[in-house]
Design a protein around this motif. Structure first.
Motif, PDB file in Angstrom:
ATOM      1  N   THR A  97     -41.456  70.753 -34.511  1.00  0.00           N
ATOM      2  CA  THR A  97     -42.448  70.747 -35.582  1.00  0.00           C
ATOM      3  C   THR A  97     -41.783  70.665 -36.950  1.00  0.00           C
ATOM      4  O   THR A  97     -40.639  71.086 -37.125  1.00  0.00           O
ATOM      5  N   SER A  98     -42.517  70.125 -37.907  1.00  0.00           N
ATOM      6  CA  SER A  98     -41.989  70.038 -39.276  1.00  0.00           C
ATOM      7  C   SER A  98     -42.365  71.251 -40.113  1.00  0.00           C
ATOM      8  O   SER A  98     -41.755  71.506 -41.151  1.00  0.00           O
ATOM      9  N   VAL A  99     -43.372  72.001 -39.692  1.00  0.00           N
ATOM     10  CA  VAL A  99     -43.749  73.246 -40.369  1.00  0.00           C
ATOM     11  C   VAL A  99     -44.039  74.289 -39.305  1.00  0.00           C
ATOM     12  O   VAL A  99     -44.389  73.971 -38.170  1.00  0.00           O
ATOM     13  N   THR A 100     -43.877  75.551 -39.683  1.00  0.00           N
ATOM     14  CA  THR A 100     -44.163  76.624 -38.745  1.00  0.00           C
ATOM     15  C   THR A 100     -45.664  76.809 -38.602  1.00  0.00           C
ATOM     16  O   THR A 100     -46.376  76.898 -39.592  1.00  0.00           O
ATOM     17  N   GLY A 101     -46.130  76.854 -37.370  1.00  0.00           N
ATOM     18  CA  GLY A 101     -47.552  77.045 -37.115  1.00  0.00           C
ATOM     19  C   GLY A 101     -47.755  77.944 -35.913  1.00  0.00           C
ATOM     20  O   GLY A 101     -46.931  78.820 -35.623  1.00  0.00           O
ATOM     21  N   SER A 102     -48.829  77.720 -35.195  1.00  0.00           N
ATOM     22  CA  SER A 102     -49.150  78.563 -34.048  1.00  0.00           C
ATOM     23  C   SER A 102     -48.597  78.019 -32.746  1.00  0.00           C
ATOM     24  O   SER A 102     -48.702  78.668 -31.705  1.00  0.00           O
TER      25      SER A 102
END
Length: 766
Positions: A143-148
């Motif tokens: 992923t390019s950003v932290t998410g769930s």
């Protein structure tokens, strides 16, 4: 000229895996072909020729989302090339990086790679030679950003968990077609919550070509294609959610044994573990360079630096993703890859047969002290090794606090035309973390200044450093980012008021860097990390990187003085003594401990030739000095610099007109004071006096920072300027003046009255 910096290092709360928002969490998926030139999958059909580039869509297909993807985990297969070749896999519409795999004539061989998609969502594959079919399968994405969604990575010491020769983790006996269950949990090494695992899979004793797949289901599996002899490949394998850690081995081809090593696993949460930071595939080491270089001998080893290269930090690297190429082995064997100072590794990787052209394998490994790994050749013959970096996994790291009222720096540039005096540049990091540069175009005119912010909205801390780059005469500013990395920016041309950002040099430093330009024009940056280890970064040639000069327990602040044979470095140790060493041609002499009980950053200056004098603030606030004796020895005792109690670190210089040492320091009342030697070379001191005594302007007299001294040249001849800032963040520049024009000429017989003319550089508008 001397440069000094000081900053205190405190531990801020550590971030979780990717709390900084940089992503890098891994999402395993069922294996899907994105490119197969045999069938036309991916939009290209037919053999690919020499020097061909094949592109295919990599996002928005096969379970990979159309956005939010920083990198892909892929398996790349070269199928029956007509010449010895290599394949490079890289983001489309970017410069091609180092190779992902090597393949010999007629073989079918596979390797894994971590690759970013291009801005257009495509990946490119370059074929170096001959005609070949190419297949690329995707097994997961980052992923390019932290998410769930997604998982952080946890590296482990490479551990063998399956071996069909002994029955470890599975049934003993060769694989001769069909399937077999194996457990890669390693007795708890891989937890039941893991979503995927990074393995090294070895196929042993093949009498011909074939393939073995490793997977948790019929659709979630990765294949290693093998040729005669031993073959190994690093691969990521998706795990079932039942916590069993079981995988299925399936083989097609001659009877073979299989051994599996765990290199790490992905957790069940995006808030634990480390996130991937992909980089353009870059060669870190090549034993074939320079031409005629010697291969790695039998049972020999090499050390490869990862940290501090290619803009990477020197700390906080959980693991490195390396592509290791074994070239021209004269005997069959394998490699081990381990952290430099870590647990010795016995589990193999990059297994290779004798007399093979080249063999590649993806390896994910912890790194050791100074960000290095050790690679050992376990064979009876020599091998050449090429080591490429594909990415690294970021550990939680602490951010540096922004220092309030850090020292300013001043430096006069070299005149572009060789005759007129160069511009004076002042630089500081303000209390919001922005680095600001101030130009004084005319060294005789202290009434006209230009403010230039550099580095945009990035946050920095501590005193920046200034140096003039060799050849171009452009001035460079170097500053410490709150991540611990060193950033540089430079004038677009010598003496101009326009600046550009030239790069994030990486590193993980605890104190601001100090940059100097050597006599040969090489720019070198020095910095100290939280362990007290000194690093240097030589800004010359290709592949510049941070390299350690040893752990000598320095407290952080560093002063550098150019001398005849290089640069003298002076610093305070963690025990409060002053240490000094000489840097020359990339090497450092042994450190000399000058003793003392001091705080802050020592000042250093040239005295009587290239001998050095050092002034430091003692623990009781008094100022003490040592000067090198003839022959270079240092006296055993420190001499007190008059009667004065300093509130911070001092600055010092030999007045270029008078030949007498002058020391400047901030007093307990936050006013700036100075003292001169009564006569040249005596070491006896006059009266401590206010540097700027103007009751009508108390705001300028009151200092918020410690002073900096810089030599300058203007129409009045050689002189110097003292620089500090007040609590309004206005820069105060005081240039030394004499009572009469003739006084400087008569200085040796009748010391003239010295005064300091103050010039206020207003703070930039809000």
């Amino acid at each position: 000229m001397a440069l000094g910096v000081a900053i205190s290092f405190s531990s801020a709360p550590g971030a979780k895996a990717d709390a900084a928002g940089k992503g890098g969490d891994y999402v395993p998926i069922d294996s899907v072909a994105l490119l197969d030139t045999r069938s036309g999958v991916g939009g290209t059909t037919g053999l690919r020729g020499a020097k061909s580039v094949t592109t295919f869509t990599a996002v928005g297909v096969g379970g990979v989302p159309a956005s939010g993807v920083s990198a892909l985990m892929v398996d790349v297969t070269a199928i029956s090339p007509t010449a010895n070749t290599f394949l490079s896999v890289y983001p489309d519409q970017t410069t091609r990086g180092s190779s992902a795999m090597d393949a010999s004539i007629g073989e079918v061989i596979t390797n894994s790679a971590m690759v970013k998609p291009g801005a257009n969502g495509k990946v490119a594959v370059y074929n170096a030679a001959g005609n070949v079919h190419i297949k690329v399968d995707v097994v997961g994405y980052f992923t390019s950003v932290t998410g769930s969604t997604g998982s952080g990575f946890v590296p482990v010491n490479h551990t063998r968990v399956v071996d069909t020769r002994t029955g470890l983790g599975t049934t003993a006996g060769t694989l001769t077609g069909g399937v077999r269950t194996a457990n890669i949990g390693g007795g708890g090494l891989v937890p039941s919550t893991a979503t995927a695992v990074m393995l090294d899979v070895v196929v042993i004793g093949a009498t011909g070509g074939g393939w073995v797949t490793v997977g948790s289901s019929a659709s979630a599996k990765t294949a290693v294609d093998y040729v005669k002899g031993d073959t190994s490949m690093g691969m990521a394998v998706k795990l079932n959610a039942d916590g069993s850690r079981n995988v299925t081995l399936e083989s097609r081809g001659p009877a073979v044994h299989v051994a599996i090593t765990v290199q790490g696993y992905w957790t069940g949460s995006p808030t634990t573990g480390a996130g991937l930071r992909p980089v353009p595939a870059t060669t870190l080491y090549d034993s074939r360079i320079p031409s005629g270089a010697q291969p790695i001998p039998a049972n020999g080893s090499i050390e490869v630096a990862v940290g501090g290269t290619n803009g990477l930090p020197t700390r906080g690297i959980a693991a490195a993703a390396l592509n290791v190429h074994v070239v021209s082995p004269t005997g069959g064997g394998h490699l081990t890859v381990a952290p430099l100072d870590g647990t010795p590794i016995t589990a193999s990787t990059a297994n290779f047969p004798a007399a093979h052209v080249a063999r590649s394998s993806l390896v994910v490994t912890k790194v050791g002290t100074e960000g290095k790994v050790r690679i050992r050749n376990h064979s009876s013959g020599t091998v050449h090794l090429v080591v490429d970096l594909q990415g690294w996994f970021a550990d939680p790291t602490a951010f540096l606090p922004t220092e309030s009222f850090a020292r300013s720096t001043a430096l006069q540039g070299e005149p572009a035309d060789g005759s007129s005096a160069g511009v004076i540049v002042y630089a500081h990091t303000d209390n919001t973390g922005q680095v600001r540069v101030v130009h004084q175009q005319n060294p005789d005119d202290f009434s006209s200044f230009q403010h230039i912010p550099v580095f945009g909205a990035e946050a920095f801390t501590g005193q920046p450093s200034l140096n003039v780059l060799g050849g171009s005469k452009q001035m460079q500013v170097t500053a410490l980012h709150t991540t611990g990395a060193a950033w540089t920016g430079a004038q677009t041309a010598a003496n101009t008021a326009t600046w550009g950002t030239t790069g994030n040099l990486g590193g993980t430093m605890a104190a601001p860097p100090v940059a100097v330009t050597l006599a040969d024009g090489t720019s070198v940056i020095f910095a100290v990390d939280v362990d007290g280890r000194l690093w240097h970064y030589r800004q010359s040639g290709t592949g510049a990187s941070w390299k350690s000069l040893g752990d000598v327990d320095l407290a952080g602040g560093l002063t550098a003085v150019k001398i005849d044979i290089g640069v003298r470095l002076v610093a305070t140790s963690t025990t409060g003594t002053v240490k000094t060493a000489v840097y020359s041609d990339g090497t450092l002499t042994a450190w000399t401990d000058l003793g003392g009980n001091v705080t802050g950053v020592p000042a250093a200056f040239l005295n009587q030739g290239y001998r050095t004098g050092v002034v430091a603030r003692a623990a009781d606030g008094s100022l003490v000095m040592k000067k090198q004796e003839l022959g270079g020895a240092w006296p055993s005792a420190w001499a007190t610099v008059g009667t004065f109690t300093a509130a911070g670190s001092p600055a010092a210089i030999v007045d270029p007109a008078l030949g007498r040492i002058v020391v400047v320091a901030r007093g307990a009342d936050n006013e700036m004071y100075r003292v001169y030697e009564t006569e040249q070379g005596t070491g006896t001191w006059g009266e401590w006096l206010r540097l700027y005594d103007n009751p009508g302007d108390p705001s300028a007299a009151t200092a918020a920072t410690d002073p900096t001294i810089a030599p300058i040249q203007n129409s009045a001849g050689p002189g110097f300027v003292v620089v500090y800032r007040n609590r309004n963040n206005a820069t105060i520049a005081l240039d030394r003046r004499f009572a009469t024009a003739a006084a400087a000429v008569a200085a040796k017989k009748t010391p003239p009255t010295v005064s300091f003319n103050a010039h206020i550089v207003p703070a930039p508008p809000a």
